[in-house]
Write a protein that holds these residues in place. Structure first.
Motif, PDB file in Angstrom:
ATOM      1  N   PHE A 252     -28.135 -57.768  11.506  1.00 48.57           N
ATOM      2  CA  PHE A 252     -27.862 -59.265  11.779  1.00 48.57           C
ATOM      3  C   PHE A 252     -26.719 -59.948  11.036  1.00 48.57           C
ATOM      4  O   PHE A 252     -25.906 -59.791  10.719  1.00 48.57           O
ATOM      5  CB  PHE A 252     -29.182 -59.606  12.278  1.00 48.57           C
ATOM      6  N   VAL A 253     -27.709 -60.150   9.895  1.00 45.67           N
ATOM      7  CA  VAL A 253     -27.372 -60.548   8.921  1.00 45.67           C
ATOM      8  C   VAL A 253     -26.270 -60.354   7.669  1.00 45.67           C
ATOM      9  O   VAL A 253     -25.157 -60.563   7.471  1.00 45.67           O
ATOM     10  CB  VAL A 253     -28.937 -61.827   7.747  1.00 45.67           C
ATOM     11  N   VAL A 254     -26.439 -59.335   7.376  1.00 50.83           N
ATOM     12  CA  VAL A 254     -25.475 -59.125   6.148  1.00 50.83           C
ATOM     13  C   VAL A 254     -24.304 -57.713   7.665  1.00 50.83           C
ATOM     14  O   VAL A 254     -23.436 -58.197   6.724  1.00 50.83           O
ATOM     15  CB  VAL A 254     -26.187 -57.299   5.500  1.00 50.83           C
ATOM     16  N   GLY A 255     -24.455 -57.860   8.045  1.00 52.88           N
ATOM     17  CA  GLY A 255     -23.751 -56.733   9.777  1.00 52.88           C
ATOM     18  C   GLY A 255     -22.933 -57.998   9.602  1.00 52.88           C
ATOM     19  O   GLY A 255     -21.336 -58.005   9.475  1.00 52.88           O
ATOM     20  N   ALA A 256     -23.049 -59.112  10.501  1.00 44.69           N
ATOM     21  CA  ALA A 256     -22.402 -60.279  10.592  1.00 44.69           C
ATOM     22  C   ALA A 256     -21.364 -60.614   9.734  1.00 44.69           C
ATOM     23  O   ALA A 256     -20.543 -60.618  10.354  1.00 44.69           O
ATOM     24  CB  ALA A 256     -23.038 -60.217  10.999  1.00 44.69           C
ATOM     25  N   VAL A 257     -21.799 -61.061   9.067  1.00 43.59           N
ATOM     26  CA  VAL A 257     -21.126 -61.337   7.903  1.00 43.59           C
ATOM     27  C   VAL A 257     -20.373 -60.827   6.406  1.00 43.59           C
ATOM     28  O   VAL A 257     -19.012 -61.040   6.769  1.00 43.59           O
ATOM     29  CB  VAL A 257     -22.059 -61.955   6.061  1.00 43.59           C
TER      30      VAL A 257
END
Length: 321
Positions: A252-257
């Protein structure tokens, strides 16, 4: 220094309560509209506890402080296993289902390995982020499928999902959600700005700040949920919270950013800190596999690992040491 530290602490407090308000309000509304508690726990609540990492990373990338963003994720994953699970197992032993080690644990390790593989060239490209987001969709689909297969007997009794017998006030919960979002944004902004200022004041690399104080701060929602679960003797809640958080931190975090803005990864993170994250993940399996249980001595080992790693990172920057 005192001003920056005070503002960082204020940001941390605002971030924590913002996450609490947003998660609780969303959960209550979702349950009110008939969404099953298991799905709420594994989606809204799990994603909600990763929102501090997401907001901190987003502001760090906007400020072009990529080292803080990457350090935050790596440090959070390390802290979740060593610090949080260590504290929890000192409070009460944690039993781990064999199926959890064969499924969710392996998903966590595969996710972190993919994260490291994408970072080897020094940049998390947009296509890397898109692949991770696709993995997030697949993981949520897996959770939905398994929840349907297990039925209502497997419903998670999550402290964050405790709902009064009466229907929630829709305006009140809506205000709580909006207030939580504002708190998350404001807290993350204060944390990143003042973390960078502290790092520059003491010539501490941004990646070290991300791996230590920022990572620990953004892991507080997981710590709160896991400790409450341990006190209530909700077996499986604590380990599920840790595994799920680590998976979502990457997907979620790394993927979205990184799907929006390529994320630079410093050489030291690739050479040292990411391997430490993988070793800590392997250590969890080594400690849990023989008895399918984490007791107090295993918790002590995890806390010693955390303390040793923190000491390695921070001692070079402590005066007169």
């Amino acid at each position: 220094m005192l001003l920056h530290l005070s503002l960082f602490t204020i940001g941390l407090i605002v971030l924590y309560f913002g996450a609490e308000w947003m998660v609780n309000g969303s959960s209550r509304l979702a349950l009110y509209f008939g969404i099953r508690p298991l799905i709420v726990g594994l989606t809204i609540v799990a994603l909600g506890t990763s929102l501090p990492e997401f907001l901190v990373n987003l502001f760090a990338v906007i400020a072009r402080e990529d080292s803080i963003a990457v350090g935050n994720i790596v440090g959070s994953n390390i802290a979740n296993i060593t610090l949080i699970l260590g504290i929890v197992t000192l409070l009460a032993p944690v039993r781990i289902a064999r199926a959890t080690l064969h499924k969710e644990y392996l998903i966590m390790m595969a996710t972190m390995l993919l994260f490291v593989a994408f970072a080897l060239d020094g940049t998390l490209q947009r296509w890397n982020g898109i692949v991770l987001v696709a993995g997030l969709v697949s993981f949520l689909g897996y959770l939905f499928y398994t929840s349907q297969a297990r039925g209502r007997a497997e419903i998670i009794d999550d402290p964050a999902l405790s709902v009064a017998s009466s229907a929630p006030s829709l305006p009140r919960e809506g205000i709580r959600i909006i207030g939580g979002m504002i708190g998350l944004a404001l807290g993350a902004h204060l944390m990143v700005d003042n973390a960078v200022s502290i790092a520059r004041l003491y010539a501490i690399p941004e990646v070290v700040i991300g791996l230590t104080i920022v990572a620990i701060g953004t892991s507080l929602p997981e710590l709160a949920a896991s400790v409450v679960g341990a006190v209530k003797q909700e077996e499986g809640l604590s380990i599920g919270n840790i595994l799920g958080s680590n998976i979502l931190n990457v997907l979620f975090v790394v993927g979205a950013v990184s799907s929006v803005q390529p994320l630079g990864v410093d050489a030291e993170s690739v050479r040292l800190h990411m391997p430490v994250m993988l070793v800590v993940g392997a250590l969890l399996y080594v400690l849990a596999r023989p008895t399918l249980r984490l007791g107090r001595w295993q918790g002590a080992v995890l806390l010693l690992a955390f303390g040793g790693y923190m000491a390695y990172l921070l001692i070079p920057y402590i005066p007169y040491v």
